[in-house]
Design an enzyme around this catalytic site. Structure first.
Site, PDB file in Angstrom:
ATOM      1  N   HIS A  64      72.786  31.684  -2.919  1.00  0.00           N
ATOM      2  CA  HIS A  64      72.511  32.917  -2.173  1.00  0.00           C
ATOM      3  C   HIS A  64      73.609  33.259  -1.186  1.00  0.00           C
ATOM      4  O   HIS A  64      73.837  34.428  -0.888  1.00  0.00           O
ATOM      5  CB  HIS A  64      71.174  32.811  -1.441  1.00  0.00           C
ATOM      6  CG  HIS A  64      70.016  33.048  -2.352  1.00  0.00           C
ATOM      7  ND1 HIS A  64      69.455  32.045  -3.103  1.00  0.00           N
ATOM      8  CD2 HIS A  64      69.324  34.167  -2.657  1.00  0.00           C
ATOM      9  CE1 HIS A  64      68.470  32.550  -3.825  1.00  0.00           C
ATOM     10  NE2 HIS A  64      68.371  33.830  -3.583  1.00  0.00           N
ATOM     11  N   GLY A  65      74.257  32.257  -0.647  1.00  0.00           N
ATOM     12  CA  GLY A  65      75.319  32.598   0.292  1.00  0.00           C
ATOM     13  C   GLY A  65      75.968  31.372   0.882  1.00  0.00           C
ATOM     14  O   GLY A  65      75.382  30.285   0.904  1.00  0.00           O
TER      15      GLY A  65
END
Lengths: 301, 478
Positions: free
Chosen positions: B326-327
């Protein structure tokens, strides 16, 4: 495929018709406002020689009709509480687009927040929403990315949930709007639990916002191009005067612009009787400050 | 070009009409048209990254063919690893380089050394995490002899770049999408109408629910130190609905748009906030990513075959990698870890597959036990979302400690009635439609045209009135 397209077309037509019914809400919205100054501006009804602009310190502290009497110049106040310099720039452009250009503009500055970020100083979108029936306002909101381009086609896209609130909005009893656009605070409404602040506050030069400075520079450039005399004005706070912003402004100001600061030696600006709160004068203080400003205008004719 | 923009509202009908009016419905021309439209759609963000997308597509296309043609295991491995390393390399450089550089710098500073590590000043190519995963699954499937390599470049490129799923999924599989791309498609009235209905519901979720929740969630998260515990809790709930409305809304629009072209995409959400435990939640949230990780990470690691310890290890690995996907921030890793911890008791008690069907399948309302389970699961999920939304770990911890303070029992200072009512309305509609693929799916069979059209009109009115600025989708940043 043909059936699908026909159904979509029919649905779109029904929706398009329904959408137009919502125009009634756009039509009603301005009438629910008690402050009609922006609408007057859009309708070209503010043709005065002197215009006061700024945030709450312009709206509450400067009484345009008093300036009119003391200087002989017709005057009007289009200051909006909580507005920032970008909004002032928008007002200036609107003023020049739809009205006769004034000879003088008094721009009330927020000391020390003119170029700084403060949550309470913003672009007053809320003052524009009720006037969404005007394409000029809608185009500005689209430019600011506040409205989608759908609003060029659909009435619904110009509305928001406040459009369905039919209560009168805008002005409080403690600072009623005068015919000249000023909104001085009544003496009775003031707070009485604040003290004179004699500490000098540091001015954070590094925290100045580029966008605000850019808008400020454009503001004075437009005034110069239109041959409008620009007077920057600093009203008193209930604290010791800090001249940093004055110097910051003088550094970037064009030489022909004038700078007016209240009489920092006047003891009355240290008396609570002249103030509504720490940042705003009441009507007694506003009259005192306005008369000072009028003298300055008369001297700089 | 956002799905909720005027540009897209003009782009979609033009492509749709051209697509279905192609002479004799030629499949080849339809696919070329879709591919060209997809590249145009992508280049509206940043045309420079289009070259990266095309390069990645070409690499996987040729790698796939070479793997299939390879005469020796060495050759096969060479092309396989070339594709994997280059794909993950791009992802690593664009998405994770600065994170690793910063983490290394912090680590070195613990030992008293200060170093200047070069960091990349480059924006993240939109959709890179999604199209990279498309390519990876394709190459892995060929390597594992699950599918044949695609020989038609246009078809393969369309599989990777198909515009409804290009920037934020669902993450498709070659086995599901490629056969549809290669099959002649005829216009289906019911499918197209259903597509429009799903687009409408997606817009409602995004514009009415997510964007309005975003205003409140941003206000509370960005000024979290100024708010009481109860307001912070409400802020976290607003974010939970923001992210659900945003991402599932995007997925609904993507699925609906694709249906207009006669192509069915994988379902990505299935009413996750009605889940009775966290395992069920993960079977209903971002389904295409969860199943991707299951097939390409969990099972290759041994899945549930390595005994209880192996199962626990593999589950943690999947959640951690999912968080990192996701990041590039520790907050996402902790978010993944938290979910793994939530999952652990179910795994150990062998109860991770207790709830397969949707709650209250045969009844109108859930039982008290089911209701309590749903609320508990939702509460744990919201707690994890705080890490997902926070700026950094410190911020998240401050936020959580703020919630669990005495002021939790005070009245929240931010409690916009209109938004709470909208969320309640949304929950009711989702609840009524929970047995379907999306809430409004069966509207066609239950009500007459007048009622249906009235419903659509009301939804559109809501979309206009509660929507203002065109706001980006959260998952675009991933």
């Amino acid at each position: 495929m043909k059936r699908f397209l026909l159904r979509v077309l029919l649905f779109s037509l029904v929706f398009f018709a329904l959408d137009k019914l919502f125009y009634i809400f756009l039509f009603i919205a301005p009438k629910l406002e008690e402050d009609h100054r922006l609408e007057l501006l859009l309708n070209g009804k503010i043709n005065k020689e002197l215009i006061v602009m700024g945030s709450s310190r312009g709206a509450y502290n400067i009484i345009a009709e008093q300036i009119e009497k003391e200087t002989g110049k017709t005057a009007y106040n289009i200051s909006y509480a909580g507005s920032n310099v970008q909004f002032h720039l928008f007002l200036l452009k609107t003023l020049l687009k739809f009205n006769n250009k004034p000879k003088t503009i008094v721009l009330s500055l927020d000391n020390p927040y003119e170029f700084l970020y403060v949550k309470t100083f913003d672009y007053r979108y809320d003052k524009m929403y009720p006037l969404e029936k005007y394409n000029y306002i809608n185009d500005e909101l689209i430019r600011l990315d506040d409205k989608s381009k759908f609003s060029k086609i659909f009435c619904l896209a110009r509305l928001n949930r406040n459009s369905f609130n039919f209560r009168k909005k805008g002005v409080t009893k403690e600072s009623p709007i005068l015919e000249c656009g000023s909104m001085p605070f009544s003496i009775e409404s003031g707070k009485n639990n604040f003290k004179f602040d004699d500490k000098k506050v540091r001015y954070p030069v590094k925290e100045e916002l580029k966008d605000k400075k850019k808008a400020f520079l454009e503001f004075q450039k437009i005034c110069k191009e239109n041959n409008i005399k620009l007077i920057y004005c600093l009203a008193p706070n209930f604290r010791v005067y800090n001249s940093t912003l004055e110097h910051r402004i003088k550094d970037i100001s064009l030489p022909e612009n004038r700078f007016f600061v209240y009489d920092t030696t006047d003891f009355r600006y240290k008396k609570i009787e002249y103030f509504h709160d720490e940042s705003h004068l009441n009507i007694r203080g506003a009259k005192l400050f306005t008369s000072e400003l009028s003298k300055f205008i008369n001297l700089n004719k | 070009m956002l799905f909720n923009s005027l540009t897209f509202a003009l782009f979609l009908p033009v492509v749709f009409i051209f697509y279905w009016s192609v002479n004799k419905k030629s499949l080849k021309i339809q696919n070329i048209l879709l591919l060209g439209s997809s590249y145009f759609f992508y280049s509206c963000w940043d045309w420079r990254f289009l070259f990266l997308l095309i390069f990645s597509t070409l690499l996987d296309f040729f790698s796939g063919i070479q793997i299939e043609k390879a005469k020796s295991q060495y050759q096969k491995k060479f092309w396989f690893w070339l594709s994997i390393i280059v794909n993950l390399g791009f992802l690593g450089i664009f998405k994770y380089f600065n994170f690793f550089a910063e983490s290394l710098k912090d680590l070195i500073s613990i030992f008293g050394f200060q170093v200047n590590i070069w960091s990349l000043q480059v924006i993240l190519p939109i959709g890179i995490s999604f199209y990279t995963f498309h390519g990876l699954s394709y190459v892995i499937d060929i390597y594992k002899n699950r599918i044949k390599a695609e020989k038609n470049f246009i078809d393969y490129a369309l599989f990777v770049s198909y515009f409804p799923l290009l920037v934020a999924g669902p993450i498709e599989r070659a086995t599901h999408l490629l056969p549809q791309i290669k099959k002649k498609r005829n216009f289906n009235y019911e499918q197209a109408v259903d597509g429009l209905r799903q687009i409408l519901w997606g817009l409602f979720k995004k514009i009415v629910i997510a964007d309005n929740c975003a205003i409140q969630a941003n206000l509370i998260f960005n000024n979290s130190t100024e708010y009481s515990g109860s307001t912070l809790a409400i802020g976290a709930i607003f974010f939970a609905f923001q992210i659900y409305g945003d991402f599932s809304g995007y997925s609904d629009i993507a699925l609906g748009v694709s249906r207009l072209f006669g192509i069915e995409l994988l379902q990505n959400f299935s009413f996750p906030y009605f889940s009775r435990d966290i395992a069920e939640f993960w079977r209903r949230w971002h389904i295409s990513l969860s199943s991707w990780f299951k097939d390409y990470l969990y099972i290759p690691l041994g899945g549930s075959k390595g005994g209880r310890w192996g199962q626990v290890r593999n589950t943690f690995a999947v959640f951690l990698v999912s968080g990192f996907w996701h990041g590039a921030n520790w907050t996402f890793i902790i978010w993944g870890l938290l979910n793994a911890i939530y999952f652990l008791p179910l795994l150990l008690l062998n109860k991770n597959r207790s709830h397969i069907e949707i709650v209250a399948l045969e009844s109108k309302l859930p039982s008290i036990k089911e209701f309590v389970m749903m609320v508990t699961t939702f509460t744990f999920t919201v707690l994890a979302w705080i890490f997902f939304r926070a700026k950094n770990v410190k911020h998240a911890l401050q936020f959580i400690s703020g919630i669990f303070s005495k002021s939790f029992f005070s009245l929240p200072t931010e409690r916009p009635t209109y938004l709470i009512l909208l969320i309640l309305l949304f929950i009711v509609i989702e609840w009524l439609g929970r047995r379907n693929k999306y809430a409004l799916e069966k509207l066609e069979f239950q009500y007459n045209t007048f009622f249906r059209w009235s419903m659509y009109m009301i939804i559109i009115v809501f979309v206009f009135i509660f929507g203002a600025r065109e706001q980006e989708f959260i998952y675009f940043q991933f």
